[in-house]
Design a protein around this motif. Structure first.
Motif, PDB file in Angstrom:
ATOM      1  N   TRP A 133      22.289  -1.323   6.385  1.00  9.40           N
ATOM      2  CA  TRP A 133      22.074  -0.632   5.127  1.00  9.40           C
ATOM      3  C   TRP A 133      22.421   0.858   5.281  1.00  9.40           C
ATOM      4  O   TRP A 133      22.207   1.449   6.335  1.00  9.40           O
ATOM      5  N   VAL A 192      19.193   9.878   0.039  1.00 10.47           N
ATOM      6  CA  VAL A 192      17.889  10.538  -0.055  1.00 10.47           C
ATOM      7  C   VAL A 192      18.080  11.915  -0.681  1.00 10.47           C
ATOM      8  O   VAL A 192      18.962  12.669  -0.255  1.00 10.47           O
ATOM      9  N   GLN A 201      16.559  15.714  -1.629  1.00  4.50           N
ATOM     10  CA  GLN A 201      15.565  16.722  -1.295  1.00  4.50           C
ATOM     11  C   GLN A 201      15.805  17.943  -2.178  1.00  4.50           C
ATOM     12  O   GLN A 201      16.732  18.712  -1.947  1.00  4.50           O
ATOM     13  N   LEU A 255      11.250  14.472   0.721  1.00  6.99           N
ATOM     14  CA  LEU A 255      12.324  13.482   0.690  1.00  6.99           C
ATOM     15  C   LEU A 255      12.030  12.422  -0.367  1.00  6.99           C
ATOM     16  O   LEU A 255      10.900  11.934  -0.475  1.00  6.99           O
ATOM     17  N   ILE A 301      20.139   2.322  -2.053  1.00  3.09           N
ATOM     18  CA  ILE A 301      20.699   1.859  -0.794  1.00  3.09           C
ATOM     19  C   ILE A 301      21.734   0.783  -1.054  1.00  3.09           C
ATOM     20  O   ILE A 301      21.688   0.106  -2.088  1.00  3.09           O
ATOM     21  N   TYR A 313      21.126  13.551   1.304  1.00  9.05           N
ATOM     22  CA  TYR A 313      21.407  13.012   2.624  1.00  9.05           C
ATOM     23  C   TYR A 313      21.774  11.534   2.516  1.00  9.05           C
ATOM     24  O   TYR A 313      21.159  10.795   1.740  1.00  9.05           O
ATOM     25  N   PHE A 354      15.465   4.588   8.970  1.00  6.87           N
ATOM     26  CA  PHE A 354      16.758   5.263   8.917  1.00  6.87           C
ATOM     27  C   PHE A 354      16.940   6.027  10.223  1.00  6.87           C
ATOM     28  O   PHE A 354      16.329   7.079  10.427  1.00  6.87           O
ATOM     29  N   ASP A 355      17.757   5.489  11.128  1.00  3.38           N
ATOM     30  CA  ASP A 355      17.830   6.089  12.452  1.00  3.38           C
ATOM     31  C   ASP A 355      18.978   7.071  12.621  1.00  3.38           C
ATOM     32  O   ASP A 355      19.033   7.780  13.625  1.00  3.38           O
ATOM     33  N   TRP A 415      21.311  10.054  10.363  1.00  3.51           N
ATOM     34  CA  TRP A 415      21.391  10.815   9.119  1.00  3.51           C
ATOM     35  C   TRP A 415      22.662  11.657   9.086  1.00  3.51           C
ATOM     36  O   TRP A 415      23.111  12.155  10.127  1.00  3.51           O
ATOM     37  N   GLY A 416      23.202  11.813   7.886  1.00  2.00           N
ATOM     38  CA  GLY A 416      24.276  12.775   7.705  1.00  2.00           C
ATOM     39  C   GLY A 416      23.714  14.182   7.698  1.00  2.00           C
ATOM     40  O   GLY A 416      22.497  14.389   7.725  1.00  2.00           O
ATOM     41  N   GLN A 417      24.618  15.154   7.650  1.00  5.75           N
ATOM     42  CA  GLN A 417      24.205  16.551   7.724  1.00  5.75           C
ATOM     43  C   GLN A 417      23.726  17.087   6.366  1.00  5.75           C
ATOM     44  O   GLN A 417      23.183  18.194   6.294  1.00  5.75           O
TER      45      GLN A 417
END
Lengths: 108, 123
Positions: free
Chosen positions: B33, B37, B39, B45, B50, B95, B110-111, B113-115
């Motif tokens: 998946w 997210v 913020q 968050l 998804i 994100y 969620f292991d 993450w994008g920047q």
């Protein structure tokens, strides 16, 4: 309910132990995951499943997901642990995900 | 190494459309998946939705249903988040995050993450 509830702020003295909690109906069915977010940075996963740490996360971080609330414990808090912490899980239906409102941790 | 690289910051006017991207590498894009997210400035968050690129199963938070569209292009391992008509209240950091190999029946974190992509909507 699809909500996860966290205390807005917690403080701990340097080197002491702190527990951050997360409460929600979905935690009866799903384990909480925990994320650390420092200012200007993306979140980082620190605890997932029953009490698992991704590679690179110090062992002073531990989790307890038996029952409700779930908790994240930092044993021997360091200055660099000062951050926002978020819990997360699937919601009660299992079809969506949800985040807690976040806890701001201050290390004194 | 898993990497999620998001598109750059955007400045838009209310009513304009926007599509931001999240390019994945280092893992099998179709097997996990990938979520989005939000913020908002100074806030927490919020899970928006998804997608499972393998079969395009897409789910939206009730708070965002009808406001956004999530999609994925398997051929280039890229997920997208788009708006058809932006509002000032869409100003936020966005994100993308993937569930990776830790996903199970009882836990699907969620292991990676994008920047983040900063979206500013202002007239």
């Amino acid at each position: 309910s699809s909500e996860l509830t966290q205390d807005p702020a917690v403080s701990v003295a340097l080197g002491q132990t702190v527990r951050i909690t997360c409460q929600g109906d979905s935690l009866r069915s799903y384990y909480a995951s925990w994320y650390q977010q420092k200012p200007g940075q993306a979140p980082v996963l620190v605890i997932y499943d029953k009490n698992n740490r991704p590679s690179g996360i110090p062992d002073r971080f531990s989790g307890s997901s038996s029952g409700n609330p779930a908790s994240l414990t930092i044993t021997g808090a360091q200055a660099e642990d000062e951050a926002d912490y978020y819990c997360n899980s699937r919601d009660s239906s299992g079809n969506h995900w949800v985040f807690g409102g976040g806890t701001k941790l201050t290390v004194l | 190494e898993v990497q999620l690289v998001q598109s750059g910051a955007e400045v838009k006017k209310p009513g304009e459309s926007l599509k931001i991207s999240c390019k994945s590498s280092g893992y099998s894009f179709t097997n996990y998946w990938i979520g989005w997210v939000r913020q908002m400035p100074g806030k927490g968050l919020e899970w928006m939705g998804i997608i499972y690129p393998g079969d395009s199963d897409t789910r939206y938070s009730p708070s965002f249903q009808g406001q956004i569209t999530i999609s994925a292009d398997k051929s280039i391992s890229t997920a997208y988040l788009q708006w058809s008509s932006l509002k000032a209240s869409d100003t936020a950091m966005y994100y993308c995050a993937s569930t990776g190999g830790y996903c199970s029946i009882t836990s699907c974190p969620f292991d990676s993450w994008g920047q983040g992509t900063l979206v500013t909507v202002s007239s």
